[in-house]
Structure formats: C-alpha cells, structure tokens
Design a protein around this motif. Structure first.
Motif, short mmCIF file in Angstrom:
data_model
loop_
_atom_site.label_atom_id
_atom_site.label_comp_id
_atom_site.label_asym_id
_atom_site.label_seq_id
_atom_site.Cartn_x
_atom_site.Cartn_y
_atom_site.Cartn_z
N SER A 1 3.16 10.36 8.12
CA SER A 1 1.75 10.14 8.43
C SER A 1 1.35 8.67 8.29
O SER A 1 0.37 8.23 8.89
CB SER A 1 0.86 11.03 7.56
N ASP A 2 2.11 7.90 7.53
CA ASP A 2 1.80 6.48 7.33
C ASP A 2 2.16 5.64 8.56
O ASP A 2 1.69 4.51 8.70
CB ASP A 2 2.53 5.94 6.11
N ARG B 1 -0.86 4.26 10.38
CA ARG B 1 -1.49 3.13 9.68
C ARG B 1 -0.66 1.86 9.87
O ARG B 1 -1.18 0.78 10.11
CB ARG B 1 -1.61 3.44 8.18
N GLN B 2 0.66 2.00 9.79
CA GLN B 2 1.52 0.83 9.94
C GLN B 2 1.40 0.23 11.35
O GLN B 2 1.36 -0.99 11.50
CB GLN B 2 2.98 1.19 9.63
N ARG C 1 1.49 4.13 -3.21
CA ARG C 1 1.32 5.59 -3.06
C ARG C 1 2.62 6.32 -3.38
O ARG C 1 2.60 7.39 -4.00
CB ARG C 1 0.83 5.94 -1.65
N MET D 1 4.24 12.09 3.79
CA MET D 1 3.43 10.90 3.59
C MET D 1 3.97 9.74 4.44
O MET D 1 3.21 9.02 5.09
CB MET D 1 3.43 10.50 2.10
N GLU E 1 0.83 -1.21 0.00
CA GLU E 1 0.00 0.00 0.00
C GLU E 1 0.86 1.26 0.00
O GLU E 1 0.64 2.18 -0.78
CB GLU E 1 -0.93 0.01 1.22
N LEU E 2 1.86 1.28 0.85
CA LEU E 2 2.76 2.44 0.92
C LEU E 2 3.56 2.58 -0.37
O LEU E 2 3.69 3.67 -0.92
CB LEU E 2 3.71 2.31 2.12
#
Length: 167
Positions: A96-97, A100-101, A55, A93, A51-52
């Motif tokens: 900020s990820d 989520r991780q 992006r 990015m 996913e990362l």
C-alpha cells in the motif's frame, strides 16, 4: 533489477537455526544471515525512506510461533514456512505504500535513485508469485522426498531488522 525488503533473523535465533541445520546435515543457504523476504518485485521498486522505516520498526520485533512452522520446497530450496499476522501486515503495508512513494518519494530521488528507477522500466516481465508465503530459506538444492526425514524445528524465531536493497 529487483527490489527486495527482508526482515533479518535475530542473531540468537539464527544460531538456533544453524545448530539445527548442522544436526540435520543440511547444506546451508549461502547468505551469511537468515532472513525472511517481505517484499520482492522486478516491476515496482520500494525505496528506503524514513517514513516507511518508522512505520515498519513499530511492528518489530516479530516473534514467530514454532507451532505454525512446516518445511516445504520452494524453487528447489528447503524453506521453513510459517504463519504470522504481523509479517503479513508488513507485506500489505509495503504494497500500500507504493502509491505514496510514487507521489512523494520518486519525484525527489537523487541521481542514483533515478538510475535504479530507470532500470525497472527496462526489465522483462518477471515471475509473479500468486500467493505470499512467509518463509525462511534454510538449504539450497533439497529434494522433496527428503522432507519426511527432517525433525521438527521447535524454537521461537525472532525477526528484528529490516533490510532494503536492489539486485
């Protein structure tokens, strides 16, 4: 242990930098490939996941504008600093990820990933860089008084390949 995400300099751009360095008589960075670090932390790892990566790849390649370049010294090394909004956006990015991780990637890590994550909690506090300064390391052991002798590097540099690793 440190978590590093870098963008590699495209081959042709790397050859241009190498040619410039030889003409200036510079001792090169020991890595084989020039790169620009977009994330570095000894406290919080960023793991490679699809996913990362998807992006990140949507923002590549990045073409750097030579009009923003200037040479500087960072930790005793000659670096080519530059400004680029997309590169700064990738850094934000990645930062900020992390949330989520922590929620979705860390709980599903394999044995190797869990070992890596465990090593981060054992680390001593690392140097914190108060500012994010995009740059490409050009040469090791460079003295500030020699900055004025360098000719301007005036070719476009392209960053095209993400590289995630732990050291």
């Amino acid at each position: 242990m440190k978590s590093v995400v870098e963008l590699l300099v495209e081959r042709g751009s790397g050859e241009d930098i190498l040619e410039y360095c030889k003409g200036q008589g510079l001792i090169l960075n020991p890595k084989d490939i020039f790169h620009s670090t977009v994330y570095f932390s000894a406290r919080i790892p960023v793991f490679f996941d699809s996913e990362l990566l998807d992006r990140l790849k949507k923002k590549l390649p990045i073409e750097l504008d030579f009009r923003t370049y200037f040479f500087d010294i960072f930790e005793g090394c000659l670096v080519l600093r530059y400004e680029n909004e997309t590169f700064r956006a990738i850094n934000k990015m990645l930062l900020s990820d992390i949330e989520r991780q922590i929620r979705h990637v860390w709980p599903n890590l394999d044995e190797y990933g869990r070992k890596i994550l465990g090593n981060f909690s054992k680390e001593e506090p690392a140097t914190i860089y108060p500012e994010f300064n995009p740059h490409i390391t050009i040469s090791k052991k460079f003295e500030r008084h020699n900055l004025g002798t360098l000719l301007q590097f005036a070719k476009e540099i392209v960053l095209d390949t993400p590289n995630f690793y732990f050291e």
